[in-house]
Scaffold this active site. Structure first.
Site, PDB file in Angstrom:
ATOM      1  N   ASP A   1       0.812  -1.221   0.000  1.00 53.95           N
ATOM      2  CA  ASP A   1       0.000   0.000   0.000  1.00 53.95           C
ATOM      3  C   ASP A   1       0.846   1.271   0.000  1.00 53.95           C
ATOM      4  O   ASP A   1       0.315   2.376   0.094  1.00 53.95           O
ATOM      5  CB  ASP A   1      -0.952   0.017   1.207  1.00 53.95           C
ATOM      6  CG  ASP A   1      -0.211  -0.029   2.538  1.00 53.95           C
ATOM      7  OD1 ASP A   1       1.042  -0.025   2.526  1.00 53.95           O
ATOM      8  OD2 ASP A   1      -0.875  -0.053   3.591  1.00 53.95           O
ATOM      9  N   GLY A   2       2.158   1.106  -0.102  1.00 55.96           N
ATOM     10  CA  GLY A   2       3.029   2.284  -0.188  1.00 55.96           C
ATOM     11  C   GLY A   2       3.651   2.690   1.137  1.00 55.96           C
ATOM     12  O   GLY A   2       4.533   3.550   1.173  1.00 55.96           O
TER      13      GLY A   2
ATOM     14  N   HIS B   1      18.050  27.261   7.217  1.00 52.08           N
ATOM     15  CA  HIS B   1      17.771  28.537   6.560  1.00 52.08           C
ATOM     16  C   HIS B   1      17.751  29.709   7.551  1.00 52.08           C
ATOM     17  O   HIS B   1      18.361  30.746   7.304  1.00 52.08           O
ATOM     18  CB  HIS B   1      16.436  28.437   5.826  1.00 52.08           C
ATOM     19  CG  HIS B   1      16.111  29.649   5.043  1.00 52.08           C
ATOM     20  ND1 HIS B   1      16.907  30.083   4.004  1.00 52.08           N
ATOM     21  CD2 HIS B   1      15.111  30.553   5.163  1.00 52.08           C
ATOM     22  CE1 HIS B   1      16.389  31.189   3.525  1.00 52.08           C
ATOM     23  NE2 HIS B   1      15.317  31.493   4.197  1.00 52.08           N
TER      24      HIS B   1
ATOM     25  N   LYS C   1      18.745  44.755  -4.918  1.00 51.43           N
ATOM     26  CA  LYS C   1      17.725  44.922  -5.953  1.00 51.43           C
ATOM     27  C   LYS C   1      17.247  46.372  -5.925  1.00 51.43           C
ATOM     28  O   LYS C   1      16.842  46.875  -4.881  1.00 51.43           O
ATOM     29  CB  LYS C   1      16.556  43.994  -5.641  1.00 51.43           C
ATOM     30  CG  LYS C   1      15.675  43.668  -6.820  1.00 51.43           C
ATOM     31  CD  LYS C   1      14.485  42.828  -6.398  1.00 51.43           C
ATOM     32  CE  LYS C   1      14.795  41.352  -6.399  1.00 51.43           C
ATOM     33  NZ  LYS C   1      13.614  40.526  -6.118  1.00 51.43           N
TER      34      LYS C   1
ATOM     35  N   ASP D   1      24.935  30.509  -1.775  1.00 49.00           N
ATOM     36  CA  ASP D   1      23.647  30.583  -1.076  1.00 49.00           C
ATOM     37  C   ASP D   1      23.481  29.328  -0.243  1.00 49.00           C
ATOM     38  O   ASP D   1      24.163  28.314  -0.483  1.00 49.00           O
ATOM     39  CB  ASP D   1      22.514  30.695  -2.116  1.00 49.00           C
ATOM     40  CG  ASP D   1      21.284  31.414  -1.556  1.00 49.00           C
ATOM     41  OD1 ASP D   1      21.250  31.685  -0.337  1.00 49.00           O
ATOM     42  OD2 ASP D   1      20.373  31.690  -2.347  1.00 49.00           O
TER      43      ASP D   1
HETATM   44  C1  R5P Z   1      16.208  32.649   0.299  1.00 51.84           C
HETATM   45  O1  R5P Z   1      16.172  33.359   1.299  1.00 51.84           O
HETATM   46  C2  R5P Z   1      17.151  31.507   0.174  1.00 51.84           C
HETATM   47  O2  R5P Z   1      18.385  31.784   0.781  1.00 51.84           O
HETATM   48  C3  R5P Z   1      17.386  31.137  -1.263  1.00 51.84           C
HETATM   49  O3  R5P Z   1      17.946  32.255  -1.929  1.00 51.84           O
HETATM   50  C4  R5P Z   1      16.107  30.771  -1.967  1.00 51.84           C
HETATM   51  O4  R5P Z   1      15.339  29.912  -1.180  1.00 51.84           O
HETATM   52  C5  R5P Z   1      16.430  30.109  -3.277  1.00 51.84           C
HETATM   53  O5  R5P Z   1      15.237  29.730  -3.907  1.00 51.84           O
HETATM   54  P1  R5P Z   1      15.167  29.598  -5.484  1.00 51.84           P
HETATM   55  O6  R5P Z   1      16.324  28.760  -5.931  1.00 51.84           O
HETATM   56  O7  R5P Z   1      13.842  28.911  -5.728  1.00 51.84           O
HETATM   57  O8  R5P Z   1      15.209  30.969  -6.062  1.00 51.84           O
END
Ligand code: R5P
Length: 285
Positions: free
Chosen positions: A34-35, A119, A181, A207
C-alpha cells in the site's frame, strides 16, 4: 556506536561513519504494497547517530521510523538538510508553521539534534531537545579555492546571506559583497552588487539553498549584462527543483555545485568533516 542512514543520505552517512571510525548499521528499506514505508536496522548498539536529510515526505517518515528502530539507545539526530525550514512563520492566516511541526515531530526519541546550514537558525528553537546549527561555509570556501579561479568575487544573493558569503570568502581572502535589488520602474528592477563593480570579474554566487534556481538565474543574467567575466554558483543544499540546473546553465552560469546534504549529481562538496568534527567536539553539550 552505530551510524544509521536513511535512503537519501547514504553517501554522506557513509562518509561520516568513515571519518568517525564508527560502523554503519546494516539497514533494509522497502515499501509495503500500500506504499507504507518499511525499514529494518541490524546490529544496533547503545548509542546511535542517525544521519537523515528531510528531502521529502518519505524521508520525514523514514527518519521517524529510524529513530523508533533505535529506541532504547542514546540517539543523536543529524539533519544535513531540513526540509520545510523555509515555512518558518505564518505568512498568512490559517497556515501552519511547518518548520515547527517538523521539528516537534522529530524531537521524540532523540537526545540532541545537529542541523547543517538551516535557513534561519531561529528554527532550532522549535526542537524539543538541544539543537545545534553548524555550517559548511568553510568547506565551500575550500572547494572554491581548489578551482583556482582568478581573484573570485564572492556574492551573496541578498543582504541576509552576507554572513554566510563572508565565511566562504574568508577561506581565500576574496572580495565579498551582496546583491541589491533596485526598482527602476514598475516593471524594471536592477540587481547588482552593493559596492563592487563586477566588470571583468569572476563571480561566485553562494547561497544556502538553490531550489528553483530563480533567484540565481535572474542575478546571473544581470551580472552578465554588467560585464562579469564568468559566473559560478555554489550552495549547501542543491534541491534543484523544476529544472533548476538547466535554468542556471542556460542563464550563463558556468558551474553549479552543491554539497552532499542533498545528494545529487552536483554534490561535489561534502559536509562529512564538519559533521564528524561537531560530533567529536560534542557541540551540543
Ligand atoms: C532565500 O532566502 C534563500 O536563501 C534562497 O535564496 C532561496 O530559497 C532560493 O530559492 P530559489 O532557488 O527557488 O530561487
Amino acid at each position: 556506536m552505530r551510524v544509521i542512514s536513511t535512503e537519501r543520505s547514504q553517501v554522506l552517512a557513509a562518509r561520516v561513519s568513515e571519518k568517525l571510525g564508527v560502523p554503519l548499521a546494516k539497514t533494509r528499506f522497502s515499501r509495503f504494497p500500500d506504499g507504507e514505508i518499511y525499514l529494518r536496522c541490524e546490529d544496533l548498539d547503545d548509542e546511535t547517530l542517525i544521519v537523515s536529510s528531510i528531502t521529502d515526505n518519505d524521508m520525514l517518515v523514514q527518519t521517524l521510523l529510524a529513530i523508533d528502530a533505535a529506541d532504547g539507545s542514546r540517539n543523536t539526530l543529524v539533519i544535513p538538510y531540513l526540509g520545510y525550514a523555509r515555512q518558518d512563520r505564518r505568512f498568512g492566516p490559517g497556515e501552519p508553521i511547518s518548520a515547527r511541526a517538523v521539528a516537534r515531530a522529530l524531537s521524540s526519541g532523540i537526545e540532541r539534534v545537529i542541523v547543517v546550514d538551516v535557513h534561519d537558525p531561529a528554527v532550532l528553537d522549535y526542537f524539543g531537545v538541544p539543537a545545534t546549527g553548524i555550517t559548511i561555509a568553510p568547506a565551500i570556501g575550500g572547494y572554491i579555492g581548489d578551482l583556482h579561479l582568478r581573484e573570485p568575487l564572492v556574492l551573496a544573493p541578498d543582504e541576509g546571506a552576507i554572513g554566510f558569503a563572508s565565511t566562504v570568502a574568508a577561506a581565500g581572502g576574496w572580495d565579498c559583497d551582496f546583491l541589491q535589488k533596485t526598482r527602476l520602474s514598475g516593471e524594471e528592477v536592477r540587481i547588482a552588487p552593493k559596492a563592487v563593480d563586477v566588470a571583468g570579474r569572476v563571480v561566485v554566487i553562494v547561497d544556502d539553498i538553490i531550489s528553483t534556481g530563480g533567484t540565481l538565474a535572474t542575478a546571473a543574467s544581470m551580472l552578465h549584462e554588467q560585464g562579469a567575466a564568468s559566473i559560478h554558483a555554489a550552495c549547501v543544499h542543491g534541491v534543484l527543483a523544476s529544472g533548476a540546473y538547466m535554468r542556471l546553465r542556460t542563464a550563463g552560469v558556468s558551474s553549479v555545485v552543491s554539497s552532499d546534504t542533498y545528494e545529487n549529481a552536483s554534490s561535489f562538496i561534502s559536509a562529512a568533516s564538519t559533521i564528524a568534527t561537531a560530533i567529536q567536539e560534542d557541540v551540543c553539550r
